[in-house]
Design an enzyme around this catalytic site. Structure first.
Site: not given
Lengths: 485, 479
Positions: A78, A153, A177
């Site tokens: 990420k 997310s 997330s």
């Protein structure tokens, strides 16, 4: 079978036997990214040259017999993890040119074990969102249905697994997330206990809730990745000095006698029928495997979302103050003086959702409001923590839905923040309680979208939820489903 | 109407740790800009603070020395505001639960002895520094130097117990002396290692309600503290007497004009939005640790002074001067261990030693005459080998060369003449050469005795034993 179809443990076997090289595997993933990512948009940055160099090095290590389970395995992170020399944006315009001078501890640990970084993954800006739509680099699309969100997310981290663009990825989970996108994309995602994995070098959203975790194809890979990144870090005062168990060794098909709690507050009327059907079937599977079910109560569940949006935004309003245009990141070109430079740089650099949360958090901490909002939220947080500890006095793990619905359509909730916030209703309490949870593929909606189930464990009970998830996985075929791209 | 000033002080004490409070960077002063920085003190994304244990130990020291309670649990908090020298956009400090609370210091002066309350002492990080004008590598403009960012500070907050500028200065001197004695601060006010903000208000004499206060910033010497507070008291009284009202504000002291001027009003006051820093766990201090620190504390100036008066029987003035700094007291005590006669020793340390230091600009720790040598010198006087007067010559020589006093005395032939025959011979010569004065003395003009002493000493090149000279001279003159 294509190399990009392999899990960590499968690819590791082939690498160890020298049937394939890391360079071949890495190339396979880079080609795959080139072919599918224009549609999925899981990556913000692809690090092809660096990846091939690292793969060559991995091949040398393998040839020399210095092989760990991760040597030569192509992974992606990420874009919230700092990677030295590789642009790290947090999906924000304010950091779109930021090249970090140091590595996140969790990336250092993967790198030391020989993992190969193929790129940095899309996400909601500063990890604020549940759909990956708040990214400054455009939304990531769900590989199962390109019209749908992948969740957020860590949407890019989940989509990259589903689209077979990396063997495994790391995400972060502040209110769901990792687990929510894992559920929406049909992969395994684990949020470890707060303090289990170092946060050093991970761009902070809400420091007391943020936690790094793996997103993988199956539970065995999840155990491998967690084992690699977990552990005390002297650079993170909130990481816990506690031995890291061999998570892989804890996996087994047995759940006989396992006591699973079903919180009545989570099985409410109005739950999406596909989600309900999936959970019912999962419960049957566990019963068949010999687990026992107990109805439990987590009485403060109703307050979790409100509590989360006070604490997380308060911490975020302070964590994001460093993006002021002075030393790094975006600086407004035309500014009349210092205050104007701060204001314009931030106005231009941050997206709408980030601004909304900074304002909410600033308000919650303001003099005269602190007690009513931030302090009260902290008290409720303690009650929620207590709910879980009490439940774990009678059960080993807790089974819940991950999200109230399967992946929704892109654009469906962008103008309704409250609806968007409610999509984390089943995951947020786990962050507030500081304990661990895992999402495993458990079903499919009528529209062909994956649905996960969540297993919540005691603090530092990662072994128990991994074992329970593994038993379920071995008894079902959901993790073998494949998105058609 | 008569007015009563009310003053409270907030003092920032920069700690003498080798590394910063939340990272491993050096705290050394004067390095080239931004050369002592890392991701943590630069406030880079993802960086996290890790507390320096030494800072906590120093805070405990300060707390114990000022009679504070050391909190078993204290919490770091973020103070949020935007400024270019504050890289994270917040300062890590302590707010609701500081490490030390409820202490006091006693100050002495024309008011007798007065106890000044210390509300709290907390730990925090310093900000960086802005450099304006010619910035290396930037040309003209403003630059940010973050070498100082994350340097450890203690903030010592007094109760509003001070009633005059003199009391404020006495308190400040006392606190300064203590932190330097403790070895936790170099006390350098010019470099900002010890700096002070003053909260000043006035109220009618007899009133129990404090007036509105102004906070005065940037007072960086004892003299300026006195000046700033006196100016501010006068300004507030004038304002009230003219029918005006003191407003709550922050004022800046200008050392050039000796005046304070408004910096920002209450409306512009920051809302710092303090909240516990989630990156740092609450600090828990065990009673064992506090005890360990307590045992390691040096003797503090008040107790030392008392001991000098009571046990060494030194006058109050001597005790005060000798304990003014820990280093001077240590020098004195090192001498005393070798030469246990406190008063003559005190005279030498306060006299020749101090004069030598002042003339050369040296610190006591760099004194060329070591305690060993000074003790040797004083022993030579006591043994009658040299006179006190010659000893001063020897001392000067020791200062220059660092040689042993006995060697200097021998090399230069400075041994005192105590041979009565030799002295009598000199006296005879002097008397023979000054018959007129001999007659005068014998005629009753005893004043000329001094003249003869001087002549004899000169003739002996100062080496004659003065007591013997007196005795023999008197005998001979009286015939």
């Amino acid at each position: 079978m294509e190399l990009y179809e392999l899990t960590i443990h499968e690819l590791h076997e082939k690498l160890k036997k020298r049937e394939v090289s890391s360079v071949e595997a890495t190339r396979a993933f880079l080609d795959r990214i080139e072919s599918v990512d224009p549609r999925v948009n899981a990556f913000i940055t692809v690090t092809a040259d660096e990846a091939l160099k690292a793969a060559e090095e991995a091949d040398r290590r393998i040839a020399a017999g210095e092989t760990t389970i991760l040597t030569g395995i192509p992974v992606a992170l990420k874009d919230i993890f700092l990677t030295q020399g590789v642009r790290t944006t947090c999906a924000s315009r304010i950091l779109d040119t930021f090249i970090p001078p140091y590595d996140a501890t969790s990336w250092v640990k993967l790198k030391e074990r020989g993992a190969v970084l193929v790129g940095k993954l899309n996400q909601d800006e500063f990890a604020m969102g549940s759909s990956c739509e708040s990214s400054a680099f455009g939304p990531t699309r769900n590989p199962w249905n390109l019209e749908c969100i992948p969740g957020g997310s860590s949407g890019g981290s989940a989509a990259a697994i589903a689209a077979r663009e990396a063997t495994a990825t790391l995400g972060t989970d502040t209110g769901g997330s990792i687990r929510q996108p894992a559920s929406h994309c049909g992969c395994v995602g684990l949020k470890p206990t707060y303090g289990r994995v170092s946060r050093y070098g991970v761009i902070a959203y809400a420091s007391s809730l943020d936690q790094v975790g793996p997103m993988t194809r199956d539970v065995a890979d999840c155990a491998i990745m967690l084992g690699a990144v977990a552990g005390y870090d002297p650079l993170d005062s909130t990481s816990i000095d506690r031995p890291v168990p061999d998570y892989t060794a804890s996996l087994g098909p047995e759940v006989t006698g396992l006591k699973i709690g079903l919180p009545k507050e989570y099985f409410i009327a109005g739950l999406d029928p596909d989600v309900k059907k999936t959970l019912d079937a999962a419960i049957d599977t566990y019963k068949r495997l010999g687990a026992e079910f107990v109805e439990i109560s987590l009485p403060h569940t109703d307050y979790a979302v409100a509590t989360y949006y006070l604490i997380a935004t308060a911490e975020a309003s302070s964590n994001l103050a460093r993006y002021d245009g002075v030393r790094f990141g975006h600086r407004a070109k035309e500014a009349a003086g210092l205050i104007d430079m701060f204001a314009r740089s931030r106005a231009e650099g941050f997206g709408a959702e980030v601004k909304r949360r900074i304002m909410l958090g600033t308000y919650a901490l303001s003099s005269g409001y602190y007690d009513a909002y931030y302090l009260k939220a902290q008290r409720v947080r303690t009650l929620i923590m207590h709910d879980f500890l009490q439940a774990f006095a009678t059960v080993d793990v807790i089974l819940t839905p991950v999200a109230p619905t399967p992946a929704f359509r892109i654009g469906e909730k962008v103008n309704d923040p409250l609806q968007m916030y409610l999509s984390d209703i089943f995951t947020i309490p786990v962050n507030l309680a500081g304990t661990c949870g895992i999402s495993v593929p458990a079903g499919m909606s009528g529209d062909g979208l994956p649905i996960g189930l969540q297993l919540v464990g005691r603090p530092f009970g990662e072994e128990a939820i991994l074992r329970a998830a593994y038993a379920f996985e071995q008894a079902t075929e959901w993790h073998k489903q494949k998105a058609q791209l | 109407m008569k007015f009563q000033p009310v003053i409270g002080l907030e003092v920032h004490v920069q700690l003498l740790t080798n590394t910063k409070i939340f990272c491993g960077c050096s705290t050394k002063f004067g390095a080239s800009p931004n050369s002592q920085t890392c991701p943590v003190c630069l406030g880079l994304p993802g960086a996290l603070p890790v507390l320096n244990r030494k800072v906590v130990e120093f805070a405990i020291r300060a707390g114990l020395a000022t009679n504070c309670t050391i909190a078993e649990k204290s919490v770091f908090a973020r103070k949020n505001y935007f400024y270019p020298d504050l890289p994270k956009g917040y300062q890590i400090s302590q707010y609701e639960l500081p490490i030390c609370t409820a202490g006091h210091l006693d100050i002495e002066g024309e008011w007798g002895t007065k106890r000044i309350g210390i509300t709290r002492i907390h730990m925090e990080e310093d900000a960086g520094k802005l450099v304006h004008g010619d910035v290396p590598g930037l040309g003209s403009g403003s630059g940010v130097d973050l070498n100082r960012a994350c340097t450890p500070l203690l903030e010592v907050v007094s109760e509003p117990d001070l009633r005059s500028a003199d009391e404020a200065v006495a308190y400040l001197r006392k606190l300064h002396q203590i932190v330097v004695y403790l070895g936790i601060c170099d006390g350098n006010m010019e470099e900002g290692s010890f700096r002070c903000d003053a909260n000043v208000s006035v109220m009618p004499v007899g009133s129990t309600t404090f007036g509105t206060r102004a906070e005065i910033k940037n007072v960086n010497s004892f003299r300026f503290v006195k000046q700033a507070i006196e100016y501010e008291i006068e300004r507030q009284i004038d304002l009230i007497e003219e029918g005006g009202k003191v407003v709550q504000e922050t004022r800046l002291f200008d050392p050039n004009s000796g005046m304070t001027r408004s910096m920002r009003g209450k409306e512009e006051a920051h809302d710092y939005r303090y909240f516990p820093d989630p990156d740092l766990v609450p600090l828990v201090i065990s009673p064992d640790w506090v005890e360990e620190v307590e045992l390691s504390l040096p003797e503090l100036p008040d107790l030392k002074r008392k001991r000098y008066q009571e046990e060494l029987e030194l006058p109050a003035y001597d005790a005060e001067v000798l304990t003014a700094s820990r280093e001077l007291a240590e020098y004195f005590e090192a001498c005393l261990a070798l030469y246990p006669q406190a008063k003559p020793l005190a005279n030498w340390v306060m006299g020749e030693v101090t004069r030598g230091l002042n003339d050369s600009g040296l610190a006591i720790t760099a004194c060329p005459v070591t305690p060993q040598r000074l003790a040797e010198l004083l022993k030579l006087i006591d043994a009658g080998t040299i006179s006190g007067k010659i000893a001063k010559t020897v001392f000067d020589e020791m200062w220059q060369t660092g040689q042993e006093p006995a060697k200097i005395v021998a090399d230069k032939g400075l041994v005192q003449v105590s041979d009565t025959g030799e002295i009598e011979r000199i006296i005879d010569e002097v008397m023979a050469a000054n018959q007129g004065q001999v007659e005068e003395f014998r005629g009753g003009k005893e004043k000329v005795f001094g003249f003869f002493v001087g002549q004899v000493m000169r003739a002996s090149k100062g080496k004659a034993n003065p007591a013997l000279v007196n005795e023999l001279l008197l005998k001979k003159l009286k015939g």
